[in-house]
Enzyme design. Structure first.
Site, short mmCIF file in Angstrom:
data_model
loop_
_atom_site.label_atom_id
_atom_site.label_comp_id
_atom_site.label_asym_id
_atom_site.label_seq_id
_atom_site.Cartn_x
_atom_site.Cartn_y
_atom_site.Cartn_z
N LYS A 120 0.89 -1.18 0.00
CA LYS A 120 0.00 0.00 0.00
C LYS A 120 0.92 1.22 0.00
O LYS A 120 1.47 1.60 1.03
CB LYS A 120 -0.86 -0.02 1.27
N GLU A 123 9.37 1.18 10.98
CA GLU A 123 10.52 2.07 10.70
C GLU A 123 9.94 3.48 10.73
O GLU A 123 9.21 3.87 9.81
CB GLU A 123 11.11 1.77 9.32
N CYS A 167 13.89 10.72 6.96
CA CYS A 167 13.75 10.31 8.36
C CYS A 167 15.05 10.52 9.13
O CYS A 167 15.04 10.78 10.32
CB CYS A 167 13.33 8.84 8.41
N GLU A 217 9.72 16.08 14.96
CA GLU A 217 10.20 15.90 13.59
C GLU A 217 9.47 16.88 12.69
O GLU A 217 8.24 16.89 12.65
CB GLU A 217 9.92 14.45 13.13
P1 NAD Z 1 2.49 8.43 7.58
O1 NAD Z 1 2.67 7.68 8.84
O2 NAD Z 1 1.50 9.53 7.56
O3 NAD Z 1 2.08 7.45 6.40
C1 NAD Z 1 2.83 6.32 6.06
C2 NAD Z 1 1.94 5.30 5.38
O4 NAD Z 1 0.95 4.89 6.31
C3 NAD Z 1 1.19 5.84 4.17
O5 NAD Z 1 1.09 4.84 3.19
C4 NAD Z 1 -0.18 6.15 4.74
O6 NAD Z 1 -1.22 6.12 3.79
C5 NAD Z 1 -0.33 5.05 5.76
N1 NAD Z 1 -1.27 5.38 6.83
C6 NAD Z 1 -1.59 6.60 7.33
N2 NAD Z 1 -2.53 6.49 8.28
C7 NAD Z 1 -2.82 5.17 8.41
C8 NAD Z 1 -3.72 4.44 9.21
N3 NAD Z 1 -4.53 5.05 10.09
N4 NAD Z 1 -3.75 3.09 9.07
C9 NAD Z 1 -2.96 2.47 8.18
N5 NAD Z 1 -2.09 3.12 7.38
C10 NAD Z 1 -2.02 4.46 7.49
O7 NAD Z 1 3.94 8.94 7.18
P2 NAD Z 1 4.35 9.81 5.93
O8 NAD Z 1 3.96 11.23 6.17
O9 NAD Z 1 3.91 9.15 4.68
O10 NAD Z 1 5.95 9.66 5.97
C11 NAD Z 1 6.76 10.42 6.76
C12 NAD Z 1 7.23 9.66 7.97
O11 NAD Z 1 7.92 8.47 7.59
C13 NAD Z 1 8.24 10.45 8.78
O12 NAD Z 1 7.91 10.36 10.15
C14 NAD Z 1 9.56 9.76 8.48
O13 NAD Z 1 10.53 9.93 9.47
C15 NAD Z 1 9.13 8.35 8.33
N6 NAD Z 1 10.14 7.57 7.61
C16 NAD Z 1 10.89 6.66 8.31
C17 NAD Z 1 11.88 5.93 7.65
C18 NAD Z 1 12.71 4.90 8.38
O14 NAD Z 1 13.32 4.06 7.72
N7 NAD Z 1 12.77 4.91 9.70
C19 NAD Z 1 12.09 6.12 6.29
C20 NAD Z 1 11.31 7.05 5.61
C21 NAD Z 1 10.33 7.77 6.29
#
Ligand code: NAD
Length: 495
Positions: free
Chosen positions: A188, A264, A299, A398
């Site tokens: 997804k 992650e 991240c 963040e």
């Molecule tokens: P997000 O948590 O908003 O979304 C991530 C994914 O989860 C998306 O596909 C989104 O549609 C889905 N999602 C959102 N709400 C959900 C729910 N209620 N139930 C199930 N799925 C849901 O994050 P984002 O804004 O897309 O990405 C940014 C974040 O990702 C930052 O916090 C960043 O640090 C983190 N990140 C971490 C790493 C790592 O390896 N640690 C790498 C890249 C990004």
């Protein structure tokens, strides 16, 4: 530098937003779509499937059927290796199309989509392909009367939920080890960047991955994402995203089948510069480059810059002087260093943090304003705050935009205490010409990766992940197989 007219190519692109389920492009069961716009100038890119529980269920059933009949896991390892190698080759062959889709979808500069995102994705798949027929299982030292085999088996159906900041790379970090281990996957992608994931699924099919093994259902998190994480036939979730949603993943698992959850999550990485480090110009150049790369939407961005008090002012001036090199530009122009933020919501979030920094008394040394408003896209100047303390909102939370805060410290012990006083623990770095200090501090920093006198090194061969609320489990390296395999012991009696 590329001589391609990306603007022209972008105008001709007609991306397909339908799901890929069981080897076919399909519309949503209820026919719903959402409109996807580009953050570059808010142009409409097309209609994308708004996946719901019914679509996810179809994909999970296809993945389960593919796993049960062993059409993938049952193939000889050398054949699975070859399919994944071909998948990697196809990614490279489609590099211009994939790079353009990534840039249009989430706003990163085309030069980096081409030079970083596409090759890293291909290398990740190729690296796990190579591992398929090189990993051996174990026999335990149990004595003459029995044989104990310790084997790794694929887990079954893996749900992968990924963010928008490195859409392809994040997908590949899940796909590589999950597919190499013999699992089926339902991916997804983020609703903010769905297109490259859908193309990856098509390329995998062309490479010979059997239908049903790798499915992609786009849609919103609270709809498709929630349905996937709650599904009773999903054995594990590989999630990359925010800490807020990572918490939900654990809750979904608790409310459904206790599927394994590998999170992650976010970061607030500390970049610690001691006054015994001679080349502070290089440290300043590095922190600016790492912080402003990908618009600060990384991240592991070094957003908390801890500098020893005697050199803090000079360091702040040096970093501020680097900032104009990252002036926001058109992501389709091959010389642009810093592109658009992913959408208007992210723009508002980042501007809100810049206001909070000012309100709490931090000094703006560079940037601080929105840019390129005439384009209709979402751009922010690279921003450097000095005079920050670790209790300010901009130091605790963040931001996920091109904003860094410089915090002055006195002693080594104080630096370690400030660096570790964070709910996150993804990465950190220490800059010192004293080898004893560099080792001491690197050991004391509570983070999954610690850099010494650099911040740029990265490779698929090393694990990536965080301590504390930055997550659990590790992406990349052979350690990632731990997430997508079950460990089985088989006792055999010997008479
Ligand atoms: P997000 O948590 O908003 O979304 C991530 C994914 O989860 C998306 O596909 C989104 O549609 C889905 N999602 C959102 N709400 C959900 C729910 N209620 N139930 C199930 N799925 C849901 O994050 P984002 O804004 O897309 O990405 C940014 C974040 O990702 C930052 O916090 C960043 O640090 C983190 N990140 C971490 C790493 C790592 O390896 N640690 C790498 C890249 C990004």
């Amino acid at each position: 530098m590329s001589t391609i007219d990306w603007t022209q190519r972008a105008a001709e692109l007609r991306p397909d937003g339908r799901s890929v389920i069981d080897g076919q492009r399909v519309a949503a069961q209820d026919g719903q779509t959402f409109d996807k716009h580009s953050p570059i100038d808010n142009r409409r890119l097309g209609a994308v499937v708004r996946g719901q529980a019914a679509d996810v269920d179809l994909a999970v059933r296809a993945a389960r059927a593919a796993f049960e009949d062993r059409r993938w896991a049952g193939k000889p390892p050398a054949q699975r290796k070859r399919v994944l190698q071909r998948f990697s080759e196809k990614i490279l062959a489609a590099k211009e199309e994939l790079a353009l889709l990534e840039t249009l979808d989430m706003g990163k500069p085309i030069q980096y989509s081409l030079a970083v995102d596409v090759p890293s994705t291909a290398r990740c798949i190729a690296w796990y392909a190579e591992a398929v027929d090189k990993i051996y299982d174990e026999i335990a030292p149990t004595g003459d009367s029995a044989l104990a085999l310790i084997t790794r088996e694929p887990m079954g159906v893996i749900g992968a939920i990924v963010p928008w900041n490195y859409p392809m790379i994040m997908a590949a970090w899940k796909l590589g080890p999950a597919l190499a281990a013999g699992n089926s996957v339902v991916l997804k992608p983020s609703e903010k960047s769905p297109y490259t994931a859908l193309r990856l699924a098509e390329l995998a099919l062309e490479a010979g991955l059997p239908p049903g093994v790798f499915n992609v259902v786009p849609g919103y998190g609270h709809e498709a994402g929630e349905a996937l994480a709650l599904h009773m036939e999903v054995d594990a979730i590989g999630f990359t995203g925010s800490t807020r949603v990572g918490r939900r993943m654990l809750d979904y698992a608790g409310r459904s089948n206790l599927k394994r959850v590998y999170n992650e999550l976010g970061g607030k990485s500390a970049f610690v510069v001691f006054d015994d480090f001679a080349d502070i110009q290089r440290a300043a150049r590095t922190v600016a480059g790492s912080m402003f790369f990908n618009q600060g939407e990384s991240c592991n961005a070094p957003s908390r810059v801890l500098v020893q008090a005697g050199i803090a002012e000079e360091f702040a001036r040096l970093v501020a002087a680097e900032a104009p090199k990252y002036a926001p530009g058109d992501p389709l122009n091959p010389t642009t260093e810093l592109g658009a933020l992913v959408d208007e919501t992210q723009l508002k979030t980042v501007m809100g943090y810049i206001d909070a920094g000012r309100d709490e008394g931090a000094r703006v040394m560079a940037g601080g304003r929105q840019a390129r408003t005439e384009t209709g896209g979402f751009y922010v100047e690279p921003t450097v705050f000095a005079g920050v303390n670790n209790d300010m909102k901009i130091a605790r939370e963040e931001i996920f935009g091109p904003v860094m805060g410089i915090i002055a410290f006195g002693t080594e012990a104080e630096a370690i205490a400030i660096a570790n006083r964070s709910s996150y623990g993804l990465q950190a770095s220490v800059w010192s010409d004293n080898i004893n200090r560099a080792h001491r501090v690197a050991r004391a920093l509570r983070a999954g990766t610690v850099h010494v006198n650099q911040y740029d090194e990265d490779d698929i061969t090393v694990p990536f992940g965080g301590y504390k609320q930055s997550g659990n489990g590790r992406d990349k390296s052979l350690h990632a197989f731990d997430k997508y395999t079950e460990l089985k012991t088989t006792w055999i009696r010997i008479d």
